[in-house]
Design a protein around this motif. Structure first.
Motif, PDB file in Angstrom:
ATOM      1  N   PRO A  21      -6.631   5.773 -49.857  1.00 28.53           N
ATOM      2  CA  PRO A  21      -7.721   5.004 -50.873  1.00 28.53           C
ATOM      3  C   PRO A  21      -8.380   6.334 -51.520  1.00 28.53           C
ATOM      4  CG  PRO A  21      -7.689   3.957 -48.814  1.00 28.53           C
ATOM      5  CD  PRO A  21      -6.845   5.122 -48.586  1.00 28.53           C
ATOM      6  N   LEU A  22      -8.358   6.158 -52.860  1.00 23.82           N
ATOM      7  CA  LEU A  22      -9.285   7.241 -53.643  1.00 23.82           C
ATOM      8  C   LEU A  22     -10.341   6.457 -54.452  1.00 23.82           C
ATOM      9  CD1 LEU A  22      -9.126  10.117 -55.004  1.00 23.82           C
ATOM     10  CD2 LEU A  22      -7.701   8.982 -56.565  1.00 23.82           C
ATOM     11  N   MET A  23     -11.432   7.408 -54.294  1.00 22.42           N
ATOM     12  CA  MET A  23     -12.668   7.031 -55.034  1.00 22.42           C
ATOM     13  C   MET A  23     -12.913   8.185 -56.066  1.00 22.42           C
ATOM     14  SD  MET A  23     -16.669   5.627 -54.263  1.00 22.42           S
ATOM     15  CE  MET A  23     -16.125   4.086 -53.581  1.00 22.42           C
ATOM     16  N   VAL A  24     -12.899   8.185 -57.285  1.00 21.54           N
ATOM     17  CA  VAL A  24     -13.366   9.131 -58.227  1.00 21.54           C
ATOM     18  C   VAL A  24     -14.861   8.971 -58.799  1.00 21.54           C
ATOM     19  CG1 VAL A  24     -12.772  10.413 -60.195  1.00 21.54           C
ATOM     20  CG2 VAL A  24     -10.986   9.931 -58.754  1.00 21.54           C
ATOM     21  N   VAL A  25     -15.806   9.732 -58.293  1.00 18.13           N
ATOM     22  CA  VAL A  25     -16.832   9.568 -59.019  1.00 18.13           C
ATOM     23  C   VAL A  25     -17.233  10.193 -60.467  1.00 18.13           C
ATOM     24  CG1 VAL A  25     -19.191  10.421 -58.959  1.00 18.13           C
ATOM     25  CG2 VAL A  25     -18.267  10.373 -56.695  1.00 18.13           C
ATOM     26  N   SER A  26     -17.748   9.067 -61.245  1.00 18.62           N
ATOM     27  CA  SER A  26     -17.630   9.483 -62.530  1.00 18.62           C
ATOM     28  C   SER A  26     -19.224   9.393 -63.257  1.00 18.62           C
ATOM     29  CB  SER A  26     -16.830   8.780 -63.492  1.00 18.62           C
ATOM     30  OG  SER A  26     -16.936   7.285 -63.181  1.00 18.62           O
ATOM     31  N   PRO A  27     -19.470   9.877 -64.137  1.00 18.56           N
ATOM     32  CA  PRO A  27     -20.830   9.805 -64.974  1.00 18.56           C
ATOM     33  C   PRO A  27     -20.905   8.515 -65.439  1.00 18.56           C
ATOM     34  CG  PRO A  27     -19.618  11.807 -65.795  1.00 18.56           C
ATOM     35  CD  PRO A  27     -18.553  10.948 -64.956  1.00 18.56           C
ATOM     36  N   GLY A  28     -22.388   7.695 -64.866  1.00 17.71           N
ATOM     37  CA  GLY A  28     -22.570   6.505 -65.298  1.00 17.71           C
ATOM     38  C   GLY A  28     -22.166   5.608 -64.096  1.00 17.71           C
ATOM     39  N   ASP A  29     -21.521   5.900 -63.067  1.00 13.85           N
ATOM     40  CA  ASP A  29     -21.278   4.960 -62.252  1.00 13.85           C
ATOM     41  C   ASP A  29     -22.005   4.669 -61.289  1.00 13.85           C
ATOM     42  OD1 ASP A  29     -21.066   6.779 -60.370  1.00 13.85           O
ATOM     43  OD2 ASP A  29     -18.994   6.891 -59.834  1.00 13.85           O
ATOM     44  N   PRO A  30     -22.221   3.560 -60.547  1.00 12.90           N
ATOM     45  CA  PRO A  30     -23.530   3.435 -59.864  1.00 12.90           C
ATOM     46  C   PRO A  30     -23.882   4.495 -58.710  1.00 12.90           C
ATOM     47  CG  PRO A  30     -21.616   1.322 -59.785  1.00 12.90           C
ATOM     48  CD  PRO A  30     -21.231   2.459 -60.509  1.00 12.90           C
ATOM     49  N   HIS A  31     -23.091   5.306 -58.230  1.00  9.28           N
ATOM     50  CA  HIS A  31     -23.368   6.255 -57.344  1.00  9.28           C
ATOM     51  C   HIS A  31     -23.989   7.341 -58.474  1.00  9.28           C
ATOM     52  CE1 HIS A  31     -19.401   4.503 -55.877  1.00  9.28           C
ATOM     53  NE2 HIS A  31     -20.276   4.363 -55.054  1.00  9.28           N
ATOM     54  N   ASP A  32     -23.694   7.812 -59.411  1.00  7.76           N
ATOM     55  CA  ASP A  32     -24.295   8.466 -60.242  1.00  7.76           C
ATOM     56  C   ASP A  32     -25.463   8.211 -60.789  1.00  7.76           C
ATOM     57  OD1 ASP A  32     -23.995  11.096 -62.007  1.00  7.76           O
ATOM     58  OD2 ASP A  32     -24.316   9.448 -63.661  1.00  7.76           O
ATOM     59  N   VAL A  33     -25.741   6.843 -61.150  1.00 11.81           N
ATOM     60  CA  VAL A  33     -26.939   6.324 -61.447  1.00 11.81           C
ATOM     61  C   VAL A  33     -28.254   6.411 -60.310  1.00 11.81           C
ATOM     62  CG1 VAL A  33     -28.057   4.313 -62.023  1.00 11.81           C
ATOM     63  CG2 VAL A  33     -25.973   4.684 -63.142  1.00 11.81           C
ATOM     64  N   LEU A  34     -27.647   6.026 -59.350  1.00 13.37           N
ATOM     65  CA  LEU A  34     -28.662   6.415 -58.128  1.00 13.37           C
ATOM     66  C   LEU A  34     -29.064   7.594 -57.916  1.00 13.37           C
ATOM     67  CD1 LEU A  34     -30.019   5.091 -55.494  1.00 13.37           C
ATOM     68  CD2 LEU A  34     -28.126   5.079 -54.217  1.00 13.37           C
ATOM     69  N   ALA A  35     -28.071   8.534 -57.927  1.00 13.07           N
ATOM     70  CA  ALA A  35     -28.208  10.271 -57.764  1.00 13.07           C
ATOM     71  C   ALA A  35     -29.247  10.487 -58.588  1.00 13.07           C
ATOM     72  CB  ALA A  35     -26.930  10.815 -58.268  1.00 13.07           C
ATOM     73  N   HIS A  36     -29.186   9.901 -60.048  1.00 14.85           N
ATOM     74  CA  HIS A  36     -30.237  10.246 -60.912  1.00 14.85           C
ATOM     75  C   HIS A  36     -31.806   9.758 -60.802  1.00 14.85           C
ATOM     76  CE1 HIS A  36     -27.025  12.257 -63.208  1.00 14.85           C
ATOM     77  NE2 HIS A  36     -27.864  12.824 -63.870  1.00 14.85           N
TER      78      HIS A  36
END
Length: 436
Positions: free
Chosen positions: A215-230
């Motif tokens: 199973p692959l997850m690619v992090v991308s700008p603006g996704d929920p993970h990126d939003v939380l990181a900011h």
């Protein structure tokens, strides 16, 4: 065996250089009773950012109450930095004891194909973490991934950070070739989390993950993970660290069914992460020093982007030392655009480009950014005494030396242990087929 004897023996293993391949490592864990089978891992590879991502994951999971092992390389000052539990460095007595325990085992396997320094240290870490019954180990690759000694484990998740040009002689001369070597840590059915990367790099990871049904997850700008990181007050500076934080967050979310983490632990873990030598700012009297381990073109670009954002109207002095096997011409060209002056030194490594070689690669004299050579970092620091801001970069070796000279870390009791970072050897065989 004393600690000093243990370090001396480990240093003697450097004569065997770096030898890609898993056969020796497999024989070592066989002989040691497979300590890795008693541990759970998050395996992290990448060109830049893998150490910071490891530190973030360790900090998050430690906040949950887990006993977390951390295995990283190279070390900045002391060998013990490589092997930590809950950010406590392995004790000198444990290094001596484990070395005495493993030395006969290594000797038995050395007749035809002696293990390398890194392989023996990898085994030491496995034995130590298993002895201490770590709940989780954050496990950083050394070089590449496919043939790296760390790749004998089956992790809970595989994490791949930024892919850029570095170690081309070993990993390939195109981004897809380098990505293929890093993709070697992907295991059948094991989830893989990938940081933002160029499309041609992501294509390699998608193909490899699909072939192994991972199973692959690619992090991308603006996704929920990126939003939380900011949204988090991250102590590690730079937009590239936000990408690393987003990758760590995505990993935590992926493993939530196996390793539950409250949001408070995730946020607090990231807000308190400590990873020295990465945009580390230190004020001593009227001067501000910035220590950054940028040691390839991608790292230098991230460093300069961060400096430009933090200090838009200031051009600092740069003290730079680089290893010869890096693309130092491109690194110096980028740094010179952001510097008021360049002070070049020879890094304390057998692989270093000399200050004079670096000077020759800087091109014509430019009165707006004078370039000078210095026999040592200590003398370069003296020459830069009048500068309000000094950036020290180009090699983690140089950053480690700076940490000692600026009294940010104490010198190990046997003197300098940075020489344990030396390695050499022959490039690996070609990777599995990848797109061109």
């Amino acid at each position: 065996m004393t600690y000093l004897q243990a370090i001396a023996w480990l240093e003697s293993l450097q004569m065997f250089g770096a030898k890609p391949g898993l056969e020796r490592m497999q024989r070592l864990v066989d002989a040691a009773g497979h300590p890795e089978r008693h541990l759970r891992f998050i395996h992290v590879a990448g060109t830049n950012g893998k150490g910071s991502t490891c530190a973030m994951l360790e900090s998050i999971y430690r906040r949950t109450g887990l006993k977390v092992g951390l295995f990283t390389s190279p070390h900045l000052v002391a060998f013990a930095e490589r092997i930590q539990i809950n950010r406590q460095l392995i004790a000198a007595d444990d290094v001596a004891r484990l070395t005495a325990q493993l030395r006969p085992l290594v000797a038995d396997l050395s007749a035809t194909d002696p293990p390398t320094f890194f392989e023996v240290v990898t085994l030491m870490a496995l034995v130590y973490f298993a002895e201490r019954r770590c709940d989780l180990v954050i496990w950083e690759t050394g070089l590449g991934g496919r043939l790296d000694a760390t790749n004998i484990v089956t992790p809970l998740a595989s994490v791949i950070t930024n892919i850029h040009y570095d170690h081309e002689k070993w990993l390939g001369h195109t981004l897809p070739q380098i990505a293929a070597e890093k993709a070697g840590i992907i295991k059948p059915g094991i989830p893989v989390i990938v940081a933002p990367n160029p499309p041609e790099v992501l294509d390699v990871f998608r193909q490899r993950a699909a072939a192994l049904k991972a199973p692959l997850m690619v992090v991308s700008p603006g996704d929920p993970h990126d939003v939380l990181a900011h949204q988090i007050q991250l102590p590690l500076l730079g937009e590239h660290q936000r990408a690393n934080a987003a990758t760590a967050i995505a990993t935590v979310h992926t493993l939530m069914p196996v390793l539950p983490v409250y949001r408070q632990h995730l946020v607090t873990g990231l807000e308190t992460v400590h990873w020295p030598g990465r945009m580390q700012r230190v004020r001593q009297g009227p001067q501000e020093f910035i220590l950054d381990g940028a040691h390839n073109p991608g790292g230098v670009e991230a460093l300069c982007a961060t400096l430009q954002r933090l200090y838009p109207s200031l051009k600092p002095a740069f003290i730079v030392g680089v290893l010869r096997d890096k693309n130092w011409q491109q690194m110096l060209a980028t740094l010179r655009q952001h510097a008021c002056r360049m002070l070049l030194v020879t890094v304390g490594s057998e692989r270093a480009a000399t200050a004079e070689e670096l000077r020759a690669g800087c091109g014509p004299d430019d009165p707006a950014c004078p370039v000078s050579c210095h026999p040592s970092l200590a003398l370069a620091l003296q020459a830069a005494r009048g500068e309000p801001q000094v950036v020290i970069c180009g090699s983690l070796y140089l950053v480690g030396e700076a940490m000692e000279l600026l009294h940010l870390e104490s010198t190990p009791k046997n003197g300098q242990e940075r020489s344990l970072n030396e390695w050499g050897g022959n490039p690996p065989p070609p990777a599995f087929p990848t797109p061109t």
